[in-house]
Write a protein that holds these residues in place. Sequence first.
Motif, PDB file in Angstrom:
ATOM      1  N   CYS A   1      -8.483 -14.298 -38.737  1.00 52.28           N
ATOM      2  CA  CYS A   1      -8.015 -12.985 -38.283  1.00 52.28           C
ATOM      3  C   CYS A   1      -6.648 -12.616 -38.856  1.00 52.28           C
ATOM      4  O   CYS A   1      -6.397 -11.450 -39.193  1.00 52.28           O
ATOM      5  CB  CYS A   1      -7.982 -12.932 -36.767  1.00 52.28           C
ATOM      6  SG  CYS A   1      -6.873 -14.141 -35.975  1.00 52.28           S
ATOM      7  N   ASN A   2      -5.757 -13.584 -38.986  1.00 50.70           N
ATOM      8  CA  ASN A   2      -4.413 -13.291 -39.469  1.00 50.70           C
ATOM      9  C   ASN A   2      -4.445 -12.727 -40.881  1.00 50.70           C
ATOM     10  O   ASN A   2      -3.815 -11.704 -41.188  1.00 50.70           O
ATOM     11  CB  ASN A   2      -3.558 -14.557 -39.421  1.00 50.70           C
ATOM     12  CG  ASN A   2      -2.105 -14.296 -39.727  1.00 50.70           C
ATOM     13  OD1 ASN A   2      -1.419 -13.602 -38.985  1.00 50.70           O
ATOM     14  ND2 ASN A   2      -1.610 -14.847 -40.829  1.00 50.70           N
TER      15      ASN A   2
ATOM     16  N   SER B   1      -0.828  -8.735 -32.060  1.00 47.37           N
ATOM     17  CA  SER B   1      -1.220 -10.052 -31.559  1.00 47.37           C
ATOM     18  C   SER B   1      -1.758  -9.909 -30.140  1.00 47.37           C
ATOM     19  O   SER B   1      -1.186  -9.206 -29.313  1.00 47.37           O
ATOM     20  CB  SER B   1      -0.037 -11.026 -31.580  1.00 47.37           C
ATOM     21  OG  SER B   1       1.020 -10.563 -30.757  1.00 47.37           O
ATOM     22  N   SER B   2      -2.889 -10.563 -29.905  1.00 42.23           N
ATOM     23  CA  SER B   2      -3.466 -10.662 -28.561  1.00 42.23           C
ATOM     24  C   SER B   2      -3.277 -12.098 -28.111  1.00 42.23           C
ATOM     25  O   SER B   2      -3.884 -13.023 -28.685  1.00 42.23           O
ATOM     26  CB  SER B   2      -4.952 -10.280 -28.596  1.00 42.23           C
ATOM     27  OG  SER B   2      -5.572 -10.527 -27.345  1.00 42.23           O
ATOM     28  N   ALA B   3      -2.436 -12.315 -27.108  1.00 39.44           N
ATOM     29  CA  ALA B   3      -1.990 -13.671 -26.774  1.00 39.44           C
ATOM     30  C   ALA B   3      -3.101 -14.541 -26.199  1.00 39.44           C
ATOM     31  O   ALA B   3      -3.212 -15.728 -26.542  1.00 39.44           O
ATOM     32  CB  ALA B   3      -0.825 -13.606 -25.799  1.00 39.44           C
TER      33      ALA B   3
ATOM     34  N   SER C   1      -5.380 -15.637 -28.989  1.00 40.49           N
ATOM     35  CA  SER C   1      -4.661 -15.960 -30.239  1.00 40.49           C
ATOM     36  C   SER C   1      -5.263 -15.194 -31.418  1.00 40.49           C
ATOM     37  O   SER C   1      -5.567 -15.776 -32.464  1.00 40.49           O
ATOM     38  CB  SER C   1      -4.698 -17.471 -30.508  1.00 40.49           C
ATOM     39  OG  SER C   1      -4.121 -18.188 -29.446  1.00 40.49           O
ATOM     40  N   HIS C   2      -5.399 -13.897 -31.243  1.00 35.80           N
ATOM     41  CA  HIS C   2      -6.106 -13.071 -32.219  1.00 35.80           C
ATOM     42  C   HIS C   2      -5.169 -12.038 -32.822  1.00 35.80           C
ATOM     43  O   HIS C   2      -4.249 -11.552 -32.162  1.00 35.80           O
ATOM     44  CB  HIS C   2      -7.279 -12.369 -31.529  1.00 35.80           C
ATOM     45  CG  HIS C   2      -8.174 -11.619 -32.452  1.00 35.80           C
ATOM     46  ND1 HIS C   2      -8.754 -12.186 -33.571  1.00 35.80           N
ATOM     47  CD2 HIS C   2      -8.600 -10.319 -32.428  1.00 35.80           C
ATOM     48  CE1 HIS C   2      -9.506 -11.292 -34.184  1.00 35.80           C
ATOM     49  NE2 HIS C   2      -9.418 -10.146 -33.522  1.00 35.80           N
ATOM     50  N   ALA C   3      -5.402 -11.713 -34.095  1.00 37.10           N
ATOM     51  CA  ALA C   3      -4.621 -10.687 -34.791  1.00 37.10           C
ATOM     52  C   ALA C   3      -5.516  -9.499 -35.125  1.00 37.10           C
ATOM     53  O   ALA C   3      -6.686  -9.664 -35.489  1.00 37.10           O
ATOM     54  CB  ALA C   3      -4.014 -11.255 -36.070  1.00 37.10           C
TER      55      ALA C   3
ATOM     56  N   TRP D   1       3.520  -5.290 -33.766  1.00 38.71           N
ATOM     57  CA  TRP D   1       4.686  -5.732 -34.531  1.00 38.71           C
ATOM     58  C   TRP D   1       4.853  -4.939 -35.820  1.00 38.71           C
ATOM     59  O   TRP D   1       3.882  -4.689 -36.536  1.00 38.71           O
ATOM     60  CB  TRP D   1       4.540  -7.209 -34.901  1.00 38.71           C
ATOM     61  CG  TRP D   1       4.390  -8.129 -33.734  1.00 38.71           C
ATOM     62  CD1 TRP D   1       3.230  -8.666 -33.247  1.00 38.71           C
ATOM     63  CD2 TRP D   1       5.433  -8.609 -32.880  1.00 38.71           C
ATOM     64  NE1 TRP D   1       3.484  -9.456 -32.163  1.00 38.71           N
ATOM     65  CE2 TRP D   1       4.829  -9.439 -31.906  1.00 38.71           C
ATOM     66  CE3 TRP D   1       6.813  -8.417 -32.851  1.00 38.71           C
ATOM     67  CZ2 TRP D   1       5.552 -10.078 -30.907  1.00 38.71           C
ATOM     68  CZ3 TRP D   1       7.546  -9.059 -31.862  1.00 38.71           C
ATOM     69  CH2 TRP D   1       6.918  -9.872 -30.912  1.00 38.71           C
TER      70      TRP D   1
ATOM     71  N   ARG E   1       1.139 -15.573 -44.383  1.00 38.28           N
ATOM     72  CA  ARG E   1       1.511 -15.130 -43.039  1.00 38.28           C
ATOM     73  C   ARG E   1       2.485 -13.964 -43.134  1.00 38.28           C
ATOM     74  O   ARG E   1       3.109 -13.739 -44.162  1.00 38.28           O
ATOM     75  CB  ARG E   1       2.120 -16.276 -42.243  1.00 38.28           C
ATOM     76  CG  ARG E   1       3.397 -16.854 -42.813  1.00 38.28           C
ATOM     77  CD  ARG E   1       3.871 -18.066 -42.028  1.00 38.28           C
ATOM     78  NE  ARG E   1       5.173 -18.552 -42.456  1.00 38.28           N
ATOM     79  CZ  ARG E   1       5.366 -19.405 -43.448  1.00 38.28           C
ATOM     80  NH1 ARG E   1       4.336 -19.880 -44.119  1.00 38.28           N
ATOM     81  NH2 ARG E   1       6.592 -19.796 -43.765  1.00 38.28           N
TER      82      ARG E   1
ATOM     83  N   GLU F   1       4.364  -3.109 -26.351  1.00 34.68           N
ATOM     84  CA  GLU F   1       3.741  -4.294 -25.747  1.00 34.68           C
ATOM     85  C   GLU F   1       3.264  -3.962 -24.340  1.00 34.68           C
ATOM     86  O   GLU F   1       3.978  -3.339 -23.553  1.00 34.68           O
ATOM     87  CB  GLU F   1       4.738  -5.448 -25.708  1.00 34.68           C
ATOM     88  CG  GLU F   1       4.153  -6.774 -25.245  1.00 34.68           C
ATOM     89  CD  GLU F   1       5.172  -7.887 -25.347  1.00 34.68           C
ATOM     90  OE1 GLU F   1       5.203  -8.574 -26.394  1.00 34.68           O
ATOM     91  OE2 GLU F   1       5.967  -8.065 -24.388  1.00 34.68           O
TER      92      GLU F   1
END
Length: 214
Positions: free
Chosen positions: A49-50, A105-107, A110-112, A172, A185, A195
């Motif tokens: 995903c990143n 980012s979805s905490a 852990s997804h972008a 971000w 990255r 947020e």
Amino acid sequence: MGGGGWGNYGDYGDWANCPVPECRPSQGQDINFMIHHRINGGIEIESVCNENAIARWGWASKDNTIAYNALIHAEWRNKDNNDCEECWYNFMGLYYNTRQLYIVSSARNSHAMVAEFRGGDYQVRTNWRFFQYGESDIQPQRCDDPSNQCLGPPQVQMPWGYGGTVNTISIWKVTGIIIDGSSLRYQHADMPVAEWLINNWGEFTWNRGTGPVP
């Protein structure tokens, strides 16, 4: 360039010359599929995903030139099949983009993802469009996966909170792209642009943010 060298730093005409039609990237605004493979640091490696978020940001963001020196050294190919091995595309998209894009980012999982600001009050979630893979307008969804991966099927890209814990969705502003060997990255500002916290019932609560930066 990798493979057949079809990428040309944003030349749509060159991309269209890929000899396999189903391997050509979308001519629309979004890359509307999952990118499975990339080359950076001279290594072909699977993308998650990143890297998919970076590719979408590099493809269409008005700010992509800040990362030109990194993006021109990374490439991706359209689909996960051998017919596309000769059709690689540069992470650096068009130079004349006007779209206000950010990486998300979805905490919980852990997804972008990528977000586009639509205008209006930046604290209102519906003034943002979230997209990734084949989804062009990602919506928050319930996910009861105790592992929090939410891979499905179908995959939930923006899950609600779970088990009394909220999910934090952070947008971000990209300040740079780093290639370190096979690693690709993004760097971002210290404070998110926007947020929110999502509770167990899918309710959004504003948390913090600087607002979109021109």
